[in-house]
Write a protein that holds these residues in place. Structure first.
Motif, PDB file in Angstrom:
ATOM      1  N   TYR A 447       0.825  -1.207   0.000  1.00 32.89           N
ATOM      2  CA  TYR A 447       0.000   0.000   0.000  1.00 32.89           C
ATOM      3  C   TYR A 447       0.867   1.267   0.000  1.00 32.89           C
ATOM      4  O   TYR A 447       1.996   1.286   0.489  1.00 32.89           O
ATOM      5  CB  TYR A 447      -1.035  -0.001   1.124  1.00 32.89           C
ATOM      6  N   PRO A 448       0.340   2.342  -0.592  1.00 35.15           N
ATOM      7  CA  PRO A 448       1.130   3.568  -0.741  1.00 35.15           C
ATOM      8  C   PRO A 448       1.680   4.076   0.581  1.00 35.15           C
ATOM      9  O   PRO A 448       1.017   4.054   1.607  1.00 35.15           O
ATOM     10  CB  PRO A 448       0.106   4.552  -1.333  1.00 35.15           C
ATOM     11  N   GLY A 449       2.925   4.536   0.510  1.00 35.08           N
ATOM     12  CA  GLY A 449       3.557   5.136   1.676  1.00 35.08           C
ATOM     13  C   GLY A 449       4.186   4.160   2.635  1.00 35.08           C
ATOM     14  O   GLY A 449       4.808   4.580   3.610  1.00 35.08           O
ATOM     15  N   VAL A 450       4.049   2.873   2.401  1.00 33.50           N
ATOM     16  CA  VAL A 450       4.649   1.864   3.282  1.00 33.50           C
ATOM     17  C   VAL A 450       5.973   1.439   2.663  1.00 33.50           C
ATOM     18  O   VAL A 450       5.999   0.713   1.670  1.00 33.50           O
ATOM     19  CB  VAL A 450       3.710   0.658   3.469  1.00 33.50           C
ATOM     20  N   ASN A 451       7.065   1.911   3.231  1.00 29.38           N
ATOM     21  CA  ASN A 451       8.375   1.579   2.677  1.00 29.38           C
ATOM     22  C   ASN A 451       9.457   1.866   3.704  1.00 29.38           C
ATOM     23  O   ASN A 451       9.252   2.615   4.670  1.00 29.38           O
ATOM     24  CB  ASN A 451       8.630   2.362   1.388  1.00 29.38           C
ATOM     25  N   ALA A 452      10.622   1.289   3.464  1.00 30.10           N
ATOM     26  CA  ALA A 452      11.731   1.445   4.405  1.00 30.10           C
ATOM     27  C   ALA A 452      12.238   2.878   4.438  1.00 30.10           C
ATOM     28  O   ALA A 452      12.663   3.377   5.483  1.00 30.10           O
ATOM     29  CB  ALA A 452      12.859   0.487   4.031  1.00 30.10           C
ATOM     30  N   GLY A 453      12.191   3.570   3.294  1.00 30.90           N
ATOM     31  CA  GLY A 453      12.719   4.926   3.240  1.00 30.90           C
ATOM     32  C   GLY A 453      12.036   5.882   4.187  1.00 30.90           C
ATOM     33  O   GLY A 453      12.674   6.786   4.741  1.00 30.90           O
ATOM     34  N   SER A 454      10.739   5.697   4.401  1.00 31.39           N
ATOM     35  CA  SER A 454      10.005   6.571   5.313  1.00 31.39           C
ATOM     36  C   SER A 454       9.848   5.958   6.700  1.00 31.39           C
ATOM     37  O   SER A 454       9.200   6.549   7.568  1.00 31.39           O
ATOM     38  CB  SER A 454       8.628   6.901   4.735  1.00 31.39           C
ATOM     39  N   GLY A 455      10.416   4.782   6.905  1.00 30.33           N
ATOM     40  CA  GLY A 455      10.332   4.139   8.215  1.00 30.33           C
ATOM     41  C   GLY A 455       8.973   3.588   8.551  1.00 30.33           C
ATOM     42  O   GLY A 455       8.679   3.296   9.721  1.00 30.33           O
ATOM     43  N   THR A 456       8.132   3.438   7.544  1.00 33.46           N
ATOM     44  CA  THR A 456       6.774   2.946   7.780  1.00 33.46           C
ATOM     45  C   THR A 456       6.628   1.465   7.499  1.00 33.46           C
ATOM     46  O   THR A 456       5.531   0.917   7.638  1.00 33.46           O
ATOM     47  CB  THR A 456       5.779   3.720   6.898  1.00 33.46           C
ATOM     48  N   ASP A 457       7.686   0.807   7.078  1.00 38.52           N
ATOM     49  CA  ASP A 457       7.616  -0.612   6.731  1.00 38.52           C
ATOM     50  C   ASP A 457       7.536  -1.477   7.983  1.00 38.52           C
ATOM     51  O   ASP A 457       7.606  -0.984   9.115  1.00 38.52           O
ATOM     52  CB  ASP A 457       8.824  -1.010   5.882  1.00 38.52           C
ATOM     53  N   VAL A 458       7.362  -2.768   7.781  1.00 37.65           N
ATOM     54  CA  VAL A 458       7.327  -3.721   8.891  1.00 37.65           C
ATOM     55  C   VAL A 458       8.704  -3.744   9.552  1.00 37.65           C
ATOM     56  O   VAL A 458       9.717  -3.988   8.888  1.00 37.65           O
ATOM     57  CB  VAL A 458       6.938  -5.126   8.391  1.00 37.65           C
ATOM     58  N   GLN A 459       8.733  -3.484  10.859  1.00 37.34           N
ATOM     59  CA  GLN A 459       9.995  -3.408  11.580  1.00 37.34           C
ATOM     60  C   GLN A 459       9.855  -4.027  12.959  1.00 37.34           C
ATOM     61  O   GLN A 459       8.747  -4.230  13.464  1.00 37.34           O
ATOM     62  CB  GLN A 459      10.425  -1.936  11.757  1.00 37.34           C
TER      63      GLN A 459
END
Length: 762
Positions: A447-459
């Motif tokens: 889904y949009p905006g979920v990525n490692a670059g913005s720190g929103t990914d699964v962590q």
């Protein structure tokens, strides 16, 4: 299916499967897992377990089929006067909710019809049933136009009080009469002993004192707003008396308690007749408007809306905005777009002890920077999208949890999902009867905006423990293959987190139990003390790389007869620990074909993957010219809606794109019969935006779709806009039925891509 009973504070004592009970003895009910799911105040009885002279339908798990959305995939249809379903009360009750379906009207606005409600053979009252709030059509975000086809979202619920408390054993009958104008399908009834109305708290303010008008079409939005503003200013509770209040818009709450007489007594409803994007809802302040709101308490009332369509831009949700350090307790939310769509940043927000029913979209969505927040002990049924979701679109969601919830029959997408998120907890839930395009529990970088670059990914650490997944997962109508009961997706980038899946039961899955798919690999999922009992296809379907460990994982009733489908080779790296039984890593296949589900689990079943044809299918022959045109095509996977069918549709501008970052990828066409093949023509969209690229690929053939031999060995094939992005591969003619292109690299994009896959005799 056996009757399902749950009382406040107790559940049926059926052993947990992950504690060792045999598959043959477990009941297939959301209420069969003590200590898991929501503790609710009603006792539930399925229509197919009641006395009836109607027609039982199901089991059936095929999207667009009426039984597929029923609890347990079974229901009873009453067609004609005098047909009934008669329930025997499992406990004393003074109220009932009925889940049902009636047909849509020809113009898609719904129809309304009465049925009789009888108690011990005597008519008590009419029940009015309507299809006004259900029946959607076509593709996402769906319409109310029957001409768009693909009907779905068939069911609704109505509730009524009996006027007295009926004893355990009382016969309660729903019966058609001469006044009933359409067939009625009854799914289940929930029986409840509703306590008396809660009196106005001492020292509180009543919305009536500020001009709110109960049991009237008069818009009371301004009166409610004046009351909650006064409540904040004076530090007093604001009370909603018994009655139904019409609101044309949002009531904005901040620093106040808004409390009703109970969700069966105090009801908010309504929609602005002149501006359909405004409707009843309780909202916190958006951050852009000075929010989040703080210290809000919402309790003991219902929001039963008037939303009959899905328009994603409309803020017509039951709850919304941003609320921090706030609690929602014992709300009943029905017929809104989303039960609670919370837009952060916000923190320490709790929804508990509530019911969210019959939504056109999600049940709950924690959207953008929602932290330290939870949904717990909440019952969710018949959402039009994800049941419980977390989506940190541009700010991380951290330390959130979904615990002790029961989520039944989301019509689209997943029962429970976290799209991205750090240190998320999904525990002690029961999820059942996923309808299409989703699974029971989903962890994903999607889904949009979920990525490692913005720190929103699964962590961090994602804890998935003590959950029960029953009849979860189903076919995806874009992918044309099954989605796992629990599944992991790295579409927007690899999942680099520790995901611990433990002490859980995955029962009677519609397709595979566990799935890894799309994009980057998943590292690492640890499965421990997990019981997989019954799958329509495989135990594991690996369509993308993953690192996973399995300890104490038990499997039985695997429908495909093979445990693992793996076409990504060593990219899927499982570690087989101790205590595993009923499956092995050696039981692995890669067919390039997706089998129909084979339901061998006792009491399972559910039909095939596609609706049966109304006429005999046309005879399929190889034909001449481009023999692949319009033929059946399968692939190891695809991204978003770039499905493999686009490669044989005759349109060079549409294209198939495989899962990203997961070579090798395969696309296979069935020519219908063995025929001589000597050339394939491969295309990409001719637009110059598709820059020159080289895909490393080979061509293979098979007579049976299982054993493939090489027709043209691996080579670099260049697609150049100057030549129309078309490439030809020739080889010695061979007699074959299935033709496959296997792609192992692409200089232009980390996926296999073809807009046309053409096959010729020479």
């Amino acid at each position: 299916m056996t009757s399902a009973l749950v009382f406040a504070g107790s559940v049926l004592a059926i052993p947990l499967w992950s504690s060792g009970a045999s598959a043959a003895t477990a009941a297939e009910s959301p209420w069969s897992f003590p200590g898991r799911g929501a503790t609710v105040p009603f006792a539930e009885v399925e229509a197919e377990d009641a006395a009836t002279n109607g027609t039982a339908i199901g089991p059936d798990r095929v999207y667009t089929h009426l039984p597929s959305e029923a609890s347990g995939r079974r229901a009873v249809t009453l067609s004609g006067s005098g047909k009934y379903v008669e329930f025997t009360l499992p406990k004393a009750a003074n109220a009932m909710s009925v889940r049902y379906s009636v047909p849509d009207s020809g113009n898609g606005t719904g129809l309304t019809t009465p049925v009789d409600l009888l108690v011990n053979g005597s008519k008590l009252k009419d029940l009015s049933l309507t299809s006004k709030y259900d029946w959607y059509y076509g593709g996402y975000p769906f319409s109310n136009n029957p001409g768009d086809g693909s009907p779905h979202h068939f069911y609704d619920e109505t509730r009524t009080m009996f006027g007295s408390t009926l004893a355990q054993g009382t016969k309660v009958r729903i019966q058609t009469s001469g006044a009933t104008t359409a067939a009625v399908t009854v799914d289940l009834a929930d029986f409840e002993a509703v306590p008396g109305a809660i009196a106005q708290p001492a020292g509180s303010l009543s919305v009536d004192s500020y001009g709110a008008v109960k049991n009237s079409a008069t818009d009371s939005t301004a009166a409610f707003q004046a009351a909650v503003d006064a409540g904040k200013a004076q530090g007093k509770v604001v009370y909603i008396p018994q009655g139904t209040y019409t609101l044309y818009g949002h009531v904005i709450v901040d620093g106040v308690t808004l409390a009703g007489a109970g969700p069966w007594y105090s009801v908010l409803t309504g929609r602005d007749p002149n501006n359909r994007s405004r409707a009843a809802g309780i909202y916190g302040k958006y951050v852009a408007d000075g929010g989040p709101s703080q210290n809000v308490s919402l309790k003991d009332f219902a929001i039963i809306g008037e939303i009959t369509e899905r328009v994603d831009a409309d803020q017509v949700n039951g709850l919304g905005g941003a609320m921090s350090n706030s609690t929602v307790d014992d709300l009943w939310i029905q017929h809104t777009k989303v039960g609670a769509w919370m837009d952060g940043p916000m923190n320490h927000f709790t929804i508990k002890n509530s019911r969210i029913l019959d939504q056109t979209a999600d049940g709950v969505n924690f959207h953008i920077g929602v932290t330290d927040s939870t949904v717990t002990n909440t019952f969710v049924r018949n959402t039009g999208d994800d049941g419980l979701a977390s989506w940190p679109e541009n700010q991380p969601n951290v330390n959130d949890s979904f615990t002790h919830n029961t989520v039944v029959a989301p019509v689209l997408a997943n029962n429970i999902v976290t799209y991205g998120g750090r240190n998320f907890t999904i525990t002690d839930n029961v999820v059942t009867d996923t309808v299409t395009n989703g699974g029971g529990i989903h962890v994903a970088n999607r889904y949009p905006g979920v990525n490692a670059g913005s720190g929103t990914d699964v962590q961090g650490t994602i804890t998935v423990a003590r959950n029960a997944l029953l009849r979860a997962g189903n076919s995806d109508y874009n992918w044309h293959f099954g989605v796992g009961a629990i599944w992991f997706d790295g579409l927007n980038g690899a999942i680099n987190a520790t995901v611990n899946v433990s002490d859980s039961d995955i029962v009677d899955s519609s397709y595979e139990a566990i799935q890894f798919i799309e994009g980057g690999a998943t590292h690492t999922v640890n499965f421990s003390n997990v019981n997989v009992a019954g799958t329509g296809t495989y135990m594991i379907q690996a369509q993308a790389g993953a690192t996973a460990t399995f300890t104490g994982v038990k499997a039985s009733y695997i429908g495909a007869g093979v445990d693992i489908h793996n076409c990504v080779g060593t990219s899927f790296a499982p570690t087989y620990g101790s205590g595993n039984t009923g499956w092995s890593l050696g039981s692995t296949t890669c067919t390039g074909q997706w089998p129909d589900p084979n339901y061998i689990y006792p009491g399972g079943g559910g039909g095939g993957t596609t609706p049966p044809p109304t006429d005999p299918p046309p005879t399929c022959t190889p034909g001449s010219g481009n023999m692949a045109a319009g033929k059946t095509v399968t692939a190891t996977g695809h991204t978003q809606d770039y499905a493999e069918t686009r490669a044989v549709d005759g349109d060079a501008n549409s294209y198939w794109e495989s899962a990203n970052n997961a070579f090798p990828q395969r696309i296979t066409v069935d020519l219908c019969a063995k025929t001589n093949v000597g050339r394939v023509v491969l295309k990409l969209p001719p637009a110059t935006a598709w820059a020159t690229r080289t895909q490393t690929l080979s061509v293979l053939g098979s007579a049976d779709g299982s054993a493939f031999s090489t027709l043209a060995g691996s080579r670099g094939v260049t697609f150049n806009p100057s030549s129309g992005n078309t490439a030809t591969v020739t080889f010695s003619p061979a007699s074959t039925r299935y033709v496959r292109v296997e792609i192992t690299a692409n200089t232009g994009w980390p996926a296999g891509q073809l807009s046309e896959f053409e096959v010729y005799s020479s």
